[in-house]
Design a protein around this motif. Structure first.
Motif, short mmCIF file in Angstrom:
data_model
loop_
_atom_site.label_atom_id
_atom_site.label_comp_id
_atom_site.label_asym_id
_atom_site.label_seq_id
_atom_site.Cartn_x
_atom_site.Cartn_y
_atom_site.Cartn_z
N ARG A 61 58.18 12.22 11.67
CA ARG A 61 57.68 12.96 12.82
C ARG A 61 56.85 12.06 13.74
NH1 ARG A 61 55.75 18.43 9.58
NH2 ARG A 61 57.86 19.14 9.01
N LEU A 62 56.05 11.19 13.12
CA LEU A 62 55.21 10.30 13.92
C LEU A 62 56.08 9.33 14.73
CD1 LEU A 62 52.47 9.13 14.71
CD2 LEU A 62 52.54 7.73 12.64
N VAL A 131 44.89 10.73 19.73
CA VAL A 131 45.81 11.11 20.80
C VAL A 131 47.06 11.77 20.23
CG1 VAL A 131 47.23 10.24 22.70
CG2 VAL A 131 44.96 9.24 22.27
N TYR A 132 47.58 11.19 19.14
CA TYR A 132 48.84 11.69 18.60
C TYR A 132 48.71 13.04 17.90
CZ TYR A 132 51.03 7.19 19.56
OH TYR A 132 51.56 6.08 20.18
N LEU A 138 51.59 19.68 20.54
CA LEU A 138 52.10 20.12 21.84
C LEU A 138 53.62 19.95 21.93
CD1 LEU A 138 51.47 21.09 24.74
CD2 LEU A 138 51.18 18.66 25.36
N LEU A 139 54.12 18.83 21.43
CA LEU A 139 55.54 18.53 21.56
C LEU A 139 56.31 18.78 20.25
CD1 LEU A 139 55.30 15.15 23.53
CD2 LEU A 139 55.66 17.45 24.44
N TYR A 140 55.73 19.55 19.35
CA TYR A 140 56.35 19.73 18.04
C TYR A 140 57.79 20.27 18.13
CZ TYR A 140 57.14 21.12 13.23
OH TYR A 140 57.67 21.25 11.98
N VAL A 146 64.55 16.55 17.52
CA VAL A 146 65.01 15.15 17.42
C VAL A 146 65.04 14.71 15.97
CG1 VAL A 146 64.43 12.77 18.01
CG2 VAL A 146 64.23 14.57 19.74
N ASN A 147 63.97 15.03 15.21
CA ASN A 147 63.93 14.64 13.79
C ASN A 147 65.00 15.35 12.98
OD1 ASN A 147 60.33 14.27 13.72
ND2 ASN A 147 61.90 12.71 13.86
#
Length: 427
Positions: A61-62, A131-132, A138-140, A146-147
């Motif tokens: 995810r990161l 930041v992440y 927010l973008l989960y 994508v993941n």
């Protein structure tokens, strides 16, 4: 875009390159963090370490989040660079702008930040984790999509993102970590840690006192001789036997014996009463296990027996601890029993001297994977019991047999300073 001035586009392009550098550098920093230092900082409550550790629990995810951000800013930067090129030079300048942007991104947004991150990962990783963490929430949905596609492809190759538990060090890897610690761990502490790792490779027979050298109390001796032996003994515990070491009665604590002596006469019957039951150790027991056994059984001395129940020797807790911390004496000549240095540089060594002790103390290059004593090493090589006066070259060391007794080599002379290369020979 037509309403935005060229100078503003240059400013936006610079900002995007900086963001690209942030994504590239933070990715390298987070992935190169020392996992064990990260665990330590997490335990002591370091806020950045806690967030970084949580992010690294799911690296897929990161990585997905970072690559989404990095690719977005790079594509946007490419678009803006194209607009600037069209404004300044027309279509002919597009190719030049693409090449120049590639060079700028390569240097300022890839190589430089990633090098900095590899050298100082914590400086970038911990601030970036602040930041992440909210950005991932927010973008989960987009990251999850994508993941999901990427992980589905990986599963076709037999790879699962959940297989992220291979973070343990093997014994040899841990040994390398200790040896490479440098000034972080003092040399003496390094040796102690390495000795602890080696405990499972050493058995109790390697450090035992052989049965023919065991000092004990024979109840068939006159009581005056027994008392004199108790008063002069350097040990705190001694085996008690009746007529021979095979007729073992138990183990006596000299404090109990001295207390009984101060209360009145000490007799053999009283010695039997205050004698504790013997503690037996099977041969082949590794030292790491025996250390725990001593602790569990609250014992300090054990008698080693073979598979037939015959006594082989004796080992104490002090002997075992010396394998970790080293000899308690400071003179190398005194740290190994039955070793006497001579003025000519040679050493008189008893045949019962332990080979590993000689190697560890004097750094002689003798084999440690065979017989445990010098006597055994010589007899194994010669395949016979040598006569006094026999000379041989043992692993390159000139050795002379000085004394044999009871079918064993009792005393040798060895000259470490005259070591030669080549095969062993008998002279």
């Amino acid at each position: 875009m037509n309403d935005i001035s060229t100078s503003a586009l240059f400013a936006i392009l610079a900002l995007l390159i900086m963001l690209s550098a942030f994504f590239s550098g933070s990715e390298t920093a987070l992935m190169t963090l020392n996992r064990y230092r990260l665990k330590h900082l997490t335990k002591i409550g370091h806020a950045g370490a806690i967030k970084a550790a949580k992010l690294l629990q799911r690296p897929d995810r990161l990585i997905g989040l970072i690559l989404l951000g990095n690719n977005f800013v790079n594509i946007l930067a490419s678009s803006i660079a194209t607009i600037i090129a069209l404004r300044l030079g027309g279509e002919a300048a597009i190719a030049m702008a693409a090449g120049l942007l590639t060079l700028v991104i390569l240097i300022f947004a890839e190589v430089a930040p990633k090098t900095l991150a590899a050298l100082h990962p914590e400086r970038l990783a911990f601030p970036a984790s602040f930041v992440y963490s909210p950005l991932l929430r927010l973008l989960y949905p987009l990251v999850w999509l994508v993941n999901g596609i990427a992980n589905a492809l990986l599963k076709q190759l037999g790879v699962s993102p959940d297989d992220n538990n291979n973070q343990y060090l093997s014994q040899e890897e841990l040994r390398t970590v200790v040896m490479e610690a440098g000034a972080l761990i003092p040399k003496r502490h390094q040796r102690m840690l390495l000795s602890i790792l080696d405990l499972e490779k050493t058995e109790v027979e390697d450090i035992m006192i052989p049965r023919n050298e065991v000092d004990g109390i024979d109840l068939e001796e006159p009581i005056d001789e027994i008392i004199k032996q108790l008063q002069g003994s350097p040990y705190t515990r001694l085996p008690v036997f009746n007529g021979g070491i095979d007729n073992l009665v138990g183990i006596i604590n000299l404090r109990k014996a001295m207390y009984a002596l101060t209360q009145g006469s000490l007799t053999t019957d009283i010695i039997r009463e205050i004698t504790d039951l013997p503690y037996f150790i099977p041969e082949g027991t590794p030292l790491n296990r025996q250390l725990l056994n001593f602790q569990r059984e609250t014992q300090r001395l054990g008698l080693i027996v073979d598979e037939y129940g015959d006594l082989l020797g004796l080992v104490t807790l002090a002997d075992l601890l010396e394998e970790i911390v080293g000899e308690f004496t400071t003179d190398p000549a005194d740290s190994v029993q039955d070793v006497q240095p001579q003025q000519d540089g040679s050493f008189l060594v008893a045949g019962s001297a332990n080979v590993k002790e000689l190697v560890r103390t004097f750094h002689w290059q003798l084999p440690t994977d065979g017989p445990r004593t010098i006597n055994g090493l010589i007899i194994e090589y010669m395949e016979t019991i040598p006569e006094p006066g026999t000379s041989l070259l043992l692993k390159g060391y000139p050795v002379e047999i000085l004394q044999t007794q009871d079918n064993a080599v009792k005393l040798i002379s060895i000259q470490p300073g005259m070591r030669r290369s080549g095969a062993d020979t008998t002279l």
